[in-house]
Design a protein around this motif. Sequence first.
Motif, mmCIF file in Angstrom:
data_model
loop_
_atom_site.group_PDB
_atom_site.id
_atom_site.type_symbol
_atom_site.label_atom_id
_atom_site.label_comp_id
_atom_site.label_asym_id
_atom_site.label_seq_id
_atom_site.Cartn_x
_atom_site.Cartn_y
_atom_site.Cartn_z
ATOM 1 N N VAL A 188 21.662 148.135 16.868
ATOM 2 C CA VAL A 188 20.610 148.440 15.637
ATOM 3 C C VAL A 188 20.290 147.151 15.158
ATOM 4 O O VAL A 188 20.671 146.142 15.015
ATOM 5 N N ALA A 189 18.680 147.243 15.037
ATOM 6 C CA ALA A 189 18.178 145.872 14.700
ATOM 7 C C ALA A 189 18.742 145.576 13.281
ATOM 8 O O ALA A 189 18.716 146.393 12.206
ATOM 9 N N PRO A 190 18.821 144.062 12.906
ATOM 10 C CA PRO A 190 19.446 143.659 11.857
ATOM 11 C C PRO A 190 18.356 143.939 10.770
ATOM 12 O O PRO A 190 17.042 143.817 10.961
ATOM 13 N N GLU A 191 18.780 144.246 9.467
ATOM 14 C CA GLU A 191 17.691 144.490 8.216
ATOM 15 C C GLU A 191 17.274 142.990 8.025
ATOM 16 O O GLU A 191 18.288 142.039 8.085
ATOM 17 N N ALA A 192 16.069 143.066 7.501
ATOM 18 C CA ALA A 192 15.613 141.734 6.996
ATOM 19 C C ALA A 192 16.495 141.140 5.731
ATOM 20 O O ALA A 192 16.972 141.998 4.733
ATOM 21 N N ALA A 193 16.751 139.767 5.715
ATOM 22 C CA ALA A 193 17.519 139.511 4.831
ATOM 23 C C ALA A 193 16.765 139.453 3.290
ATOM 24 O O ALA A 193 15.629 139.014 3.487
ATOM 25 N N PRO A 194 17.227 139.654 2.096
ATOM 26 C CA PRO A 194 16.556 139.663 1.001
ATOM 27 C C PRO A 194 16.037 138.191 0.711
ATOM 28 O O PRO A 194 16.876 137.187 0.900
ATOM 29 N N LYS A 195 15.031 138.146 -0.044
ATOM 30 C CA LYS A 195 14.576 137.121 -0.409
ATOM 31 C C LYS A 195 15.623 136.264 -1.612
ATOM 32 O O LYS A 195 16.189 136.920 -2.322
ATOM 33 N N PRO A 196 15.771 135.001 -1.213
ATOM 34 C CA PRO A 196 16.796 134.372 -2.137
ATOM 35 C C PRO A 196 16.168 134.391 -3.640
ATOM 36 O O PRO A 196 14.932 134.279 -3.799
ATOM 37 N N ARG A 197 16.995 134.536 -4.603
ATOM 38 C CA ARG A 197 16.605 134.505 -6.071
ATOM 39 C C ARG A 197 16.584 133.151 -6.562
ATOM 40 O O ARG A 197 17.680 132.390 -6.495
ATOM 41 N N THR A 198 15.570 132.594 -7.406
ATOM 42 C CA THR A 198 15.713 131.538 -8.196
ATOM 43 C C THR A 198 16.275 131.756 -9.827
ATOM 44 O O THR A 198 15.550 132.641 -10.254
ATOM 45 N N ALA A 199 16.847 130.777 -10.119
ATOM 46 C CA ALA A 199 17.028 130.959 -11.656
ATOM 47 C C ALA A 199 16.240 130.327 -12.518
ATOM 48 O O ALA A 199 15.771 129.331 -12.198
ATOM 49 N N ARG A 200 15.410 130.903 -13.654
ATOM 50 C CA ARG A 200 14.445 130.598 -14.457
ATOM 51 C C ARG A 200 15.074 130.483 -15.918
ATOM 52 O O ARG A 200 16.045 131.211 -16.195
ATOM 53 N N ALA A 201 14.844 129.261 -16.422
ATOM 54 C CA ALA A 201 15.389 129.305 -18.043
ATOM 55 C C ALA A 201 14.586 130.172 -18.799
ATOM 56 O O ALA A 201 13.263 130.574 -18.495
ATOM 57 N N ARG A 202 15.253 130.782 -19.629
ATOM 58 C CA ARG A 202 14.777 131.810 -20.514
ATOM 59 C C ARG A 202 14.082 130.938 -21.667
ATOM 60 O O ARG A 202 14.680 130.276 -22.246
ATOM 61 N N LYS A 203 13.109 131.713 -22.152
ATOM 62 C CA LYS A 203 12.127 131.147 -23.272
ATOM 63 C C LYS A 203 13.011 131.645 -24.518
ATOM 64 O O LYS A 203 13.162 132.923 -24.468
ATOM 65 N N GLU A 204 12.927 130.727 -25.568
ATOM 66 C CA GLU A 204 13.551 131.130 -26.677
ATOM 67 C C GLU A 204 12.179 131.346 -27.622
ATOM 68 O O GLU A 204 11.406 130.787 -27.365
ATOM 69 N N ASN A 205 12.537 132.435 -28.490
ATOM 70 C CA ASN A 205 11.624 133.037 -29.398
ATOM 71 C C ASN A 205 11.301 132.222 -30.575
ATOM 72 O O ASN A 205 12.151 131.593 -31.138
#
Length: 60
Positions: A43-60
Amino acid sequence: MAYIDGDGAHRSADRGATIHVHPDNLERFDRLNVLLGQEPEPVAPEAAPKPRTARARKEN
């Protein structure tokens, strides 16, 4: 080979039996139902998910 019939009942078929497999399920059926002594097709391997990068949350 194992399959579910049109009424939803689980069935099995002996070698040489003719059954109807919905085209959407044909690839999965062939992959899961391998005759004894046969090697399953790779079975062909599934494409690896894109790596997620952490972003700083905005303070209101």
